[in-house]
Design an enzyme around this catalytic site. Structure first.
Site, PDB file in Angstrom:
ATOM      1  N   VAL A 164     -19.948   3.918  -3.592  1.00 45.47           N
ATOM      2  CA  VAL A 164     -19.885   4.428  -4.966  1.00 45.47           C
ATOM      3  C   VAL A 164     -19.321   3.418  -5.961  1.00 45.47           C
ATOM      4  O   VAL A 164     -19.867   3.244  -7.060  1.00 45.47           O
ATOM      5  CB  VAL A 164     -19.007   5.706  -5.051  1.00 45.47           C
ATOM      6  CG1 VAL A 164     -19.235   6.413  -6.372  1.00 45.47           C
ATOM      7  CG2 VAL A 164     -19.293   6.625  -3.894  1.00 45.47           C
ATOM      8  N   THR A 205     -26.629  -2.480   4.998  1.00 47.42           N
ATOM      9  CA  THR A 205     -27.668  -1.538   5.415  1.00 47.42           C
ATOM     10  C   THR A 205     -28.698  -1.520   4.285  1.00 47.42           C
ATOM     11  O   THR A 205     -28.481  -0.907   3.235  1.00 47.42           O
ATOM     12  CB  THR A 205     -27.058  -0.131   5.625  1.00 47.42           C
ATOM     13  OG1 THR A 205     -25.869  -0.282   6.391  1.00 47.42           O
ATOM     14  CG2 THR A 205     -28.026   0.800   6.300  1.00 47.42           C
ATOM     15  N   SER A 255      -9.380  -1.397 -10.678  1.00 46.57           N
ATOM     16  CA  SER A 255      -8.687  -0.113 -10.625  1.00 46.57           C
ATOM     17  C   SER A 255      -9.332   0.889 -11.560  1.00 46.57           C
ATOM     18  O   SER A 255      -9.959   0.527 -12.546  1.00 46.57           O
ATOM     19  CB  SER A 255      -7.217  -0.308 -10.998  1.00 46.57           C
ATOM     20  OG  SER A 255      -6.574   0.937 -10.995  1.00 46.57           O
ATOM     21  N   LYS A 304      -2.804  -6.530  -8.493  1.00 48.04           N
ATOM     22  CA  LYS A 304      -3.353  -5.199  -8.188  1.00 48.04           C
ATOM     23  C   LYS A 304      -2.423  -4.449  -7.219  1.00 48.04           C
ATOM     24  O   LYS A 304      -2.184  -3.249  -7.357  1.00 48.04           O
ATOM     25  CB  LYS A 304      -4.760  -5.336  -7.588  1.00 48.04           C
ATOM     26  CG  LYS A 304      -5.361  -4.053  -7.017  1.00 48.04           C
ATOM     27  CD  LYS A 304      -5.576  -3.029  -8.100  1.00 48.04           C
ATOM     28  CE  LYS A 304      -6.179  -1.695  -7.705  1.00 48.04           C
ATOM     29  NZ  LYS A 304      -6.339  -1.280  -6.385  1.00 48.04           N
ATOM     30  N   HIS A 361       0.461  -3.212  -9.143  1.00 42.07           N
ATOM     31  CA  HIS A 361      -0.017  -2.044  -9.892  1.00 42.07           C
ATOM     32  C   HIS A 361       0.072  -0.787  -9.018  1.00 42.07           C
ATOM     33  O   HIS A 361       0.583   0.250  -9.433  1.00 42.07           O
ATOM     34  CB  HIS A 361      -1.464  -2.263 -10.360  1.00 42.07           C
ATOM     35  CG  HIS A 361      -2.182  -1.006 -10.732  1.00 42.07           C
ATOM     36  ND1 HIS A 361      -2.719  -0.150  -9.791  1.00 42.07           N
ATOM     37  CD2 HIS A 361      -2.432  -0.432 -11.933  1.00 42.07           C
ATOM     38  CE1 HIS A 361      -3.268   0.889 -10.401  1.00 42.07           C
ATOM     39  NE2 HIS A 361      -3.105   0.740 -11.703  1.00 42.07           N
ATOM     40  N   ASN A 362      -0.405  -0.899  -7.793  1.00 44.35           N
ATOM     41  CA  ASN A 362      -0.390   0.270  -6.914  1.00 44.35           C
ATOM     42  C   ASN A 362       1.029   0.697  -6.567  1.00 44.35           C
ATOM     43  O   ASN A 362       1.322   1.887  -6.480  1.00 44.35           O
ATOM     44  CB  ASN A 362      -1.176  -0.027  -5.635  1.00 44.35           C
ATOM     45  CG  ASN A 362      -2.664  -0.056  -5.885  1.00 44.35           C
ATOM     46  OD1 ASN A 362      -3.108  -0.160  -7.026  1.00 44.35           O
ATOM     47  ND2 ASN A 362      -3.452   0.031  -4.845  1.00 44.35           N
ATOM     48  N   GLU A 421       2.368   2.506  -9.406  1.00 39.39           N
ATOM     49  CA  GLU A 421       1.754   3.845  -9.408  1.00 39.39           C
ATOM     50  C   GLU A 421       2.547   4.791  -8.488  1.00 39.39           C
ATOM     51  O   GLU A 421       2.837   5.928  -8.856  1.00 39.39           O
ATOM     52  CB  GLU A 421       0.306   3.685  -8.945  1.00 39.39           C
ATOM     53  CG  GLU A 421      -0.487   4.950  -8.792  1.00 39.39           C
ATOM     54  CD  GLU A 421      -1.881   4.624  -8.230  1.00 39.39           C
ATOM     55  OE1 GLU A 421      -2.503   3.632  -8.671  1.00 39.39           O
ATOM     56  OE2 GLU A 421      -2.340   5.356  -7.341  1.00 39.39           O
ATOM     57  N   TYR A 422       2.934   4.306  -7.322  1.00 44.74           N
ATOM     58  CA  TYR A 422       3.766   5.114  -6.411  1.00 44.74           C
ATOM     59  C   TYR A 422       5.058   5.524  -7.128  1.00 44.74           C
ATOM     60  O   TYR A 422       5.514   6.655  -7.034  1.00 44.74           O
ATOM     61  CB  TYR A 422       4.164   4.302  -5.170  1.00 44.74           C
ATOM     62  CG  TYR A 422       3.212   4.344  -4.002  1.00 44.74           C
ATOM     63  CD1 TYR A 422       1.874   4.007  -4.157  1.00 44.74           C
ATOM     64  CD2 TYR A 422       3.659   4.688  -2.729  1.00 44.74           C
ATOM     65  CE1 TYR A 422       1.009   4.004  -3.072  1.00 44.74           C
ATOM     66  CE2 TYR A 422       2.797   4.699  -1.636  1.00 44.74           C
ATOM     67  CZ  TYR A 422       1.475   4.349  -1.818  1.00 44.74           C
ATOM     68  OH  TYR A 422       0.633   4.349  -0.741  1.00 44.74           O
ATOM     69  N   ARG A 465      31.527 -12.035   5.993  1.00 47.59           N
ATOM     70  CA  ARG A 465      30.635 -12.934   6.734  1.00 47.59           C
ATOM     71  C   ARG A 465      31.404 -14.165   7.234  1.00 47.59           C
ATOM     72  O   ARG A 465      31.182 -14.664   8.329  1.00 47.59           O
ATOM     73  CB  ARG A 465      29.464 -13.379   5.853  1.00 47.59           C
ATOM     74  CG  ARG A 465      28.526 -12.240   5.488  1.00 47.59           C
ATOM     75  CD  ARG A 465      27.419 -12.704   4.547  1.00 47.59           C
ATOM     76  NE  ARG A 465      26.511 -13.626   5.186  1.00 47.59           N
ATOM     77  CZ  ARG A 465      26.252 -14.859   4.769  1.00 47.59           C
ATOM     78  NH1 ARG A 465      26.853 -15.318   3.688  1.00 47.59           N
ATOM     79  NH2 ARG A 465      25.392 -15.612   5.398  1.00 47.59           N
TER      80      ARG A 465
END
Ligand code: 2AM
Length: 482
Positions: free
Chosen positions: A13, A35, A129, A183, A186-187, A190-191, A446
């Site tokens: 799509v 295909t 996106s 990208k 970006h994701n 979005e989360y 430390r």
């Protein structure tokens, strides 16, 4: 005859819709798919009556392309991309362009860019996106890779991209894997945005006892102001949506969030490059915790929380406080996202176009919002802005929200309502604005147990070891790193 402006491989799509979009903008596209029957089907159906042409082999496809040849792939990320590249290379000539518009990992794009450059081919890895609708009518496009390719694809990319006013949500991002890295961020963002909205919903529902219908009205109002965005808009619709039985559908949905891994990759990169992208990290973990549904149900009857779980103050004022907490947290999240991109740019020698990135996200994609327009302005004012929190506009905004933000987080803690993203954002804000953090004690610890040495404030660059117990050695450690 060489007639096509660009070839597009991959007729799922997204690929089909991008082709139709390119056709709408006057470009001649040659379609191909592994295909091959799908090519015929596409030409006979969706592409019927358009200028779109097809090819039944890669060889035929390449012959139909104008030079320099532009071949864009929208195929499954991973080995399918490499397989097509391997088949294309012998058919193409120096200066031709291969574009990967799939969900590839930026490390793969870096590798592909390098190996194709050695062969004289120009590789572009582009974030795409906006889902199916975006692809058809205007996606957000984030192309990176070989800069020489950009002038040859710019018209097509900016032509089909989403527009904000007359500005296309597409610009050149940076070198090799930069497009896919951006990208990925970006994701991740979005989360974070989704988690922030969920925490606002949770507070209104659990602390204030509001119905989804009432909350939908609140989100409708919020969408008219600073928070105006696609995600707030769909949330208002989701909350108002009633099932066939007249009940709100959202409350019937199992509270276990899925994930495909892009948020996780952002968090992994944050750890890898040592950037405190805490909000995206919490958003990923919040999804993980949500998916432990059975365990949570068991625990809910054994681990009790505070006695008072409802807010008894002014409801309207608290809703406004929640809005401000969301806004302030969102500013932190984007500041962190840009910190990560800046660090990656340093690591990989990318010249990133930060204002351009904000513009690319301004429309067409899931995180599109008015807010990104403000980010774009911040970088336009000062291209080398170190941190969004230091920009005058965002500084003023976050300071304005600070009081409400603290109130919401402390109320949530008192009422036992989890707000990991609101809270981590506030903790980051307090850490970032601290000239002094307790890490001096970590350094002392430390040095105590591992002789790792510490640096004295009074003598920068000088690392010393102390024999804390009197019976340890005086030798500092250089190899032991526990
Ligand atoms: P197909 O139609 O031949 O399966 C989304 O799945 C797109 O990626 C489709 O166009 C699909 O082609 C293509 N694809 C998936 N795996 C592939 C592979 N291993 N090699 C080539 N194309 C592949």
């Amino acid at each position: 005859m060489a007639e096509a402006d660009i070839a597009l491989i991959g007729l799922a799509v997204m690929g089909q819709n991008l082709i139709l979009n390119m056709n709408d903008h006057g470009f001649v596209v040659c379609a191909y798919n592994r295909t091959v029957e799908k090519v015929d089907k596409f030409l006979a159906n969706e592409a019927k009556g358009t200028k779109i042409i097809g090819a039944r082999s890669l060889d035929e496809m390449v012959k139909k392309l104008k030079k320099p040849r532009r071949v864009m792939m929208l195929v499954k990320a991973g080995s399918a991309v490499d397989a097509f590249i391997d088949q294309l290379v012998p058919l193409l000539e120096k200066g031709d362009i291969i574009i990967d518009g799939g969900n590839s990992e930026y490390t793969d794009s870096r590798r592909r860019h390098k190996s194709l450059k050695e062969k004289g081919l120009l590789f572009v890895g582009s974030g795409v996106s906006g889902g199916e609708d975006g692809a058809r009518y205007g996606p957000s496009l984030m192309p990176g890779g070989e800069p020489e390719a950009w002038p040859h694809i710019k018209d097509i990319f900016q032509g089909i991209a989403a527009k904000v006013g007359s500005e296309p949500c597409c610009d050149w991002v940076g070198e090799d894997g930069a497009g896919h890295f951006v990208k990925m961020v970006h994701n991740g963002i979005e989360y974070g945005d989704m988690q922030l909205i969920c925490e606002a919903y949770s507070l209104m529902k659990d602390a204030l006892g509001m119905s989804p219908g009432e909350m939908s009205e609140v989100f409708t109002e919020w969408n008219k102001g600073e928070l105006d965005s696609f995600l707030i808009e769909i949330t208002k619709d989701i909350l108002a949506y009633k099932d066939v039985d007249g009940e709100y559908l959202v409350e019937k949905i199992k509270d276990a969030a899925g994930q495909k891994g892009t948020g996780k990759w952002t968090a992994i990169s944050a750890l890898e490059y040592g950037m405190p992208v805490t909000l995206i990290g919490e958003a990923v973990f919040a999804r993980c915790l949500s998916s432990l549904k059975d365990e949570r149900v068991t625990a809910s009857s054994q681990l009790s929380g505070p006695e008072v779980t409802k807010y008894d103050g002014d409801k309207k004022a608290f809703i406004e406080d929640i809005r401000q907490a969301l806004y302030a947290s969102k500013i932190v999240s984007y500041a962190q996202g840009f910190m990560l991109m800046r660090e990656a740019a340093k690591e990989f020698n990318w010249t990133l176009n930060y204002g351009g990135i904000a513009l690319m996200w301004r429309g067409g994609c899931i995180i599109r919002s008015r807010f990104l327009g403000n980010i774009k302005e911040a970088f336009e004012k000062n291209a080398s802005l170190r941190n969004l929190l230091l920009d005058d506009f965002f500084k003023t905004e976050i300071l304005k929200c600070q009081k409400a933000w603290r109130k919401v987080v402390s109320q949530a803690v008192l009422l036992g309502i989890p707000t990991p993203a609101f809270s981590t954002a506030l903790a980051f804000f307090d850490g970032y604005r601290s000239a002094r953090l307790p890490a001096n004690l970590i350094q002392a610890q430390r040095d105590y147990f591992g002789a790792h040495t510490y640096e004295l404030l009074a003598s920068p660059g000088k690392f010393v070891h102390t024999n804390w117990t009197g019976h340890g050695g005086n030798v500092s450690s250089s190899t032991y790193n526990a």
